[in-house]
Motif scaffolding. Sequence first.
Motif, PDB file in Angstrom:
ATOM      1  N   LEU A  50       0.834  -1.201   0.000  1.00 36.90           N
ATOM      2  CA  LEU A  50       0.000   0.000   0.000  1.00 36.90           C
ATOM      3  C   LEU A  50       0.872   1.256   0.000  1.00 36.90           C
ATOM      4  O   LEU A  50       0.579   2.232  -0.700  1.00 36.90           O
ATOM      5  CB  LEU A  50      -0.934  -0.016   1.217  1.00 36.90           C
ATOM      6  CG  LEU A  50      -1.970  -1.158   1.233  1.00 36.90           C
ATOM      7  CD1 LEU A  50      -2.683  -1.219   2.581  1.00 36.90           C
ATOM      8  CD2 LEU A  50      -2.993  -0.987   0.116  1.00 36.90           C
ATOM      9  N   TRP A  53       2.284   1.760  -3.501  1.00 39.49           N
ATOM     10  CA  TRP A  53       1.299   2.363  -4.407  1.00 39.49           C
ATOM     11  C   TRP A  53       1.196   3.871  -4.154  1.00 39.49           C
ATOM     12  O   TRP A  53       1.133   4.658  -5.093  1.00 39.49           O
ATOM     13  CB  TRP A  53      -0.073   1.707  -4.220  1.00 39.49           C
ATOM     14  CG  TRP A  53      -0.200   0.372  -4.892  1.00 39.49           C
ATOM     15  CD1 TRP A  53       0.537  -0.095  -5.950  1.00 39.49           C
ATOM     16  CD2 TRP A  53      -1.142  -0.669  -4.582  1.00 39.49           C
ATOM     17  NE1 TRP A  53       0.116  -1.354  -6.299  1.00 39.49           N
ATOM     18  CE2 TRP A  53      -0.912  -1.731  -5.489  1.00 39.49           C
ATOM     19  CE3 TRP A  53      -2.151  -0.803  -3.635  1.00 39.49           C
ATOM     20  CZ2 TRP A  53      -1.653  -2.912  -5.461  1.00 39.49           C
ATOM     21  CZ3 TRP A  53      -2.889  -1.969  -3.606  1.00 39.49           C
ATOM     22  CH2 TRP A  53      -2.644  -3.024  -4.512  1.00 39.49           C
ATOM     23  N   SER A  54       1.149   4.247  -2.873  1.00 37.17           N
ATOM     24  CA  SER A  54       1.063   5.677  -2.542  1.00 37.17           C
ATOM     25  C   SER A  54       2.259   6.422  -3.107  1.00 37.17           C
ATOM     26  O   SER A  54       2.112   7.494  -3.706  1.00 37.17           O
ATOM     27  CB  SER A  54       1.007   5.874  -1.026  1.00 37.17           C
ATOM     28  OG  SER A  54      -0.122   5.235  -0.493  1.00 37.17           O
ATOM     29  N   ALA A  56       3.964   5.608  -5.623  1.00 35.65           N
ATOM     30  CA  ALA A  56       3.936   5.607  -7.089  1.00 35.65           C
ATOM     31  C   ALA A  56       3.042   6.718  -7.638  1.00 35.65           C
ATOM     32  O   ALA A  56       3.297   7.238  -8.713  1.00 35.65           O
ATOM     33  CB  ALA A  56       3.463   4.248  -7.600  1.00 35.65           C
ATOM     34  N   VAL A  57       1.994   7.089  -6.910  1.00 38.25           N
ATOM     35  CA  VAL A  57       1.101   8.132  -7.436  1.00 38.25           C
ATOM     36  C   VAL A  57       1.501   9.535  -6.991  1.00 38.25           C
ATOM     37  O   VAL A  57       1.167  10.516  -7.650  1.00 38.25           O
ATOM     38  CB  VAL A  57      -0.402   7.898  -7.096  1.00 38.25           C
ATOM     39  CG1 VAL A  57      -0.908   6.658  -7.800  1.00 38.25           C
ATOM     40  CG2 VAL A  57      -0.631   7.824  -5.606  1.00 38.25           C
ATOM     41  N   ALA A  58       2.197   9.657  -5.861  1.00 38.97           N
ATOM     42  CA  ALA A  58       2.520  11.004  -5.378  1.00 38.97           C
ATOM     43  C   ALA A  58       3.630  10.966  -4.343  1.00 38.97           C
ATOM     44  O   ALA A  58       3.717  10.028  -3.561  1.00 38.97           O
ATOM     45  CB  ALA A  58       1.279  11.649  -4.764  1.00 38.97           C
ATOM     46  N   GLN A  59       4.445  11.995  -4.355  1.00 43.22           N
ATOM     47  CA  GLN A  59       5.480  12.134  -3.321  1.00 43.22           C
ATOM     48  C   GLN A  59       4.927  12.984  -2.186  1.00 43.22           C
ATOM     49  O   GLN A  59       5.496  13.995  -1.810  1.00 43.22           O
ATOM     50  CB  GLN A  59       6.738  12.765  -3.917  1.00 43.22           C
ATOM     51  CG  GLN A  59       7.405  11.903  -4.980  1.00 43.22           C
ATOM     52  CD  GLN A  59       7.784  10.523  -4.449  1.00 43.22           C
ATOM     53  OE1 GLN A  59       8.206  10.371  -3.304  1.00 43.22           O
ATOM     54  NE2 GLN A  59       7.600   9.497  -5.259  1.00 43.22           N
ATOM     55  N   TYR A  66      -2.552   9.323   2.521  1.00 40.31           N
ATOM     56  CA  TYR A  66      -1.646   8.197   2.730  1.00 40.31           C
ATOM     57  C   TYR A  66      -2.208   7.291   3.834  1.00 40.31           C
ATOM     58  O   TYR A  66      -2.229   6.062   3.705  1.00 40.31           O
ATOM     59  CB  TYR A  66      -0.264   8.735   3.116  1.00 40.31           C
ATOM     60  CG  TYR A  66       0.753   7.692   3.495  1.00 40.31           C
ATOM     61  CD1 TYR A  66       1.430   6.965   2.524  1.00 40.31           C
ATOM     62  CD2 TYR A  66       1.038   7.437   4.828  1.00 40.31           C
ATOM     63  CE1 TYR A  66       2.376   6.015   2.873  1.00 40.31           C
ATOM     64  CE2 TYR A  66       1.977   6.491   5.193  1.00 40.31           C
ATOM     65  CZ  TYR A  66       2.642   5.775   4.217  1.00 40.31           C
ATOM     66  OH  TYR A  66       3.564   4.829   4.567  1.00 40.31           O
ATOM     67  N   VAL A  69      -5.078   5.085   2.784  1.00 39.16           N
ATOM     68  CA  VAL A  69      -4.630   3.933   1.999  1.00 39.16           C
ATOM     69  C   VAL A  69      -4.030   2.858   2.908  1.00 39.16           C
ATOM     70  O   VAL A  69      -4.482   1.707   2.906  1.00 39.16           O
ATOM     71  CB  VAL A  69      -3.601   4.363   0.925  1.00 39.16           C
ATOM     72  CG1 VAL A  69      -3.045   3.151   0.191  1.00 39.16           C
ATOM     73  CG2 VAL A  69      -4.238   5.331  -0.068  1.00 39.16           C
TER      74      VAL A  69
END
Lengths: 407, 407
Positions: A50, A53-54, A56-59, A66, A69
């Motif tokens: 998880l 994935w977080s 991967a979509v945003a820093q 976050y 998720v």
Amino acid sequence: MARIVMKFGGTSVSNTDRIKNVARLVKAEVDLGNEVAVVVSAMSGTTDQLAAWSNAVAQLQRSEEYDIVVSSGEQITVGLLALALQNLGLKARSWLAWQIPIYTDCVHGNARIISIDSSIILKEIVQGQIAVVAGFQGIGPNKRITTLGRGGSDTSAVALAASLQADRCDIYTDVEGVYTTDPHLIAKARKIDFIAYEEMLELASHGAKVLHSRAVIMAALYALPVQVLSSLDKKPGTLIVKEGGLVEKQVVTSIAYSTNEAKVTLIGLTDCPGVAAAIFESLAKAAINVDMIVQNVSQNGDFTDLTFTVNSSNLNLACKMLNVLKKDLGYVDIISNAMVCKISVVGVGMRSQPGVAKIMFHTLAKCGINIQLITTSEIRISVLISSKYLDLALQALHTAYGLDTDG
Amino acid sequence: MARIVMKFGGTSVSNTDRIKNVARLVKAEVDLGNEVAVVVSAMSGTTDQLAAWSNAVAQLQRSEEYDIVVSSGEQITVGLLALALQNLGLKARSWLAWQIPIYTDCVHGNARIISIDSSIILKEIVQGQIAVVAGFQGIGPNKRITTLGRGGSDTSAVALAASLQADRCDIYTDVEGVYTTDPHLIAKARKIDFIAYEEMLELASHGAKVLHSRAVIMAALYALPVQVLSSLDKKPGTLIVKEGGLVEKQVVTSIAYSTNEAKVTLIGLTDCPGVAAAIFESLAKAAINVDMIVQNVSQNGDFTDLTFTVNSSNLNLACKMLNVLKKDLGYVDIISNAMVCKISVVGVGMRSQPGVAKIMFHTLAKCGINIQLITTSEIRISVLISSKYLDLALQALHTAYGLDTDG
């Protein structure tokens, strides 16, 4: 009859067979006539997935979203465990943090529990319902889901046990308890039957992964007996208690180690007030924790060498921060080394018995191991040595402090 | 400026790249000056995995705990999409059903939305925040999480759009819109630009998977314009509107099919009042839905044959229930056949134009396809035929009703 909080980590609930096994362990406590609340982590690997994935979509880590998720992993396991318990004919229901509620501050990704309103859940527990509670999560002042940071489920369990005025909090894991040192490295390591809160805290803070340090602090605060034991073997584990409750106070109870260490030395640093403050303020701003610090006596009153350790994952960032300061601080060079490890011997008996440090230094010297840094507390001595000597040092110290099994 | 609800299904959010793509589609609507709420499903495959785990630990489906488990899939995607939107510099936050709240009844696993209190979420939306809402879930009267059953996210989106008094609800999916028939089977299938609620409802109820029938009913109830379009192509989709809004009323708009059909025939059934009631009551008790029913005229006034269809997954259970009744009902034999499919032609123009059925029967006869059962509504004709003729029948009917593309 006792009131027990049982906590199961990710490896204990890593698949549906293991979850069924946990349900049987819970049933055994219920069959003894005990009131039971269970705290569970996410299936092992889930939180990492998880978090990935977080990433991967945003820093934008450690944010409200976050937490939404990563907290879903525990939602899955509480539901599955409640189902498994119902399947055994038991009364059980799952509780998410917002349903209890478990109130935290608003530091998303690393929140602290402020209070638990256990009135509703307690009413159900005393009527014979097993409460299956999601670890790692809470609800913040803005009614958003928060998470407690890695290892937070231990803290959830201890805080819930304190709030429920439980008789004991059992932390189930994949090892049999707390050991005299890591049994994966040292074959003669022994399981410890009793250990003091202070000892457990020093071990948890210096590399032992069996229990989260915040959970130990909270247990000590409420004088809550905590047991660490295996979810796979049916054996008594290690009971963490007040120092006064220990029958025999070991000089050295256990030896912890940490390999995530890196050493940084600033050579030829101007020796005047404010220099160290500037360095550590800069590192703190970058959220880099500094552990061991040693400053040599100035050779001529003007220049000195400063050595400290950071987590090895922070080494590059730390060197970058220090390079920025080079002009202002006027040091000659930076030397860094990530091939180091820290070994810590811990025992409450150290308070009253001298010579513990002497044994450590003597033993390591006999093995030809150079000590790079030393720090101590009242019940702990830590040394930084080269990583290549880890096994050798652990083995020698384990024998020297009389911790080896007879067998 | 318009207020739009956008809904993305599992394939549109199946990985982090697709989630970033969804974020870009949402940004495009925001850049047009629109107020936007987004409803998302779980990543494709997630809900199946969660349901499989639940099945593995207990045969206690559609319970409170089952819903806790399966609802976590949408919790993951709302958090990830909110992060992806924030990463594009947009104001966005996730909303779980209990945070809005979306109130449902207490039928776990198949709950119905009772009301949505959109006052808090609307306040944020009009201030420019994108609301990312978890589909498929609600909160029951006992403050437990509920789920709406398969395809429930469509219903969440339409219900939210109605509650927010949105101008349009856009259902993004992996096809370009509603087609004259399944484009995977029939190359000459065309995308439909406009379709009436009633037509969409008949198609959804008879095999077309593009939209959930409960969502269509709700859209019709609130006269909410719903658009079905692709999340991968940037093209207008199919707009579902009131029949009065259609420029041209097609005799046949689209042809749906369903292969999950099984036919059961009871031979030599006593022809007296109460027999059919006993049969269908018994099946209803086992939660078996019966679709098409045909009873032949008695041959001599005493005995008759009764034929009906059930979902093929229920065939074994249905036969079992009927065997139990055999003594009481006194039928001679049961014949069942799962190698059948149902083809439905749908169009509001049927109301005013005769001869639609004639074309169907004539076309199938020309192909040598035997019709096993027929049912009709005011705007639909359905036939049950052998599965092996599915492609042939679809192709022939698509041509016969003038639905083929020119190209």
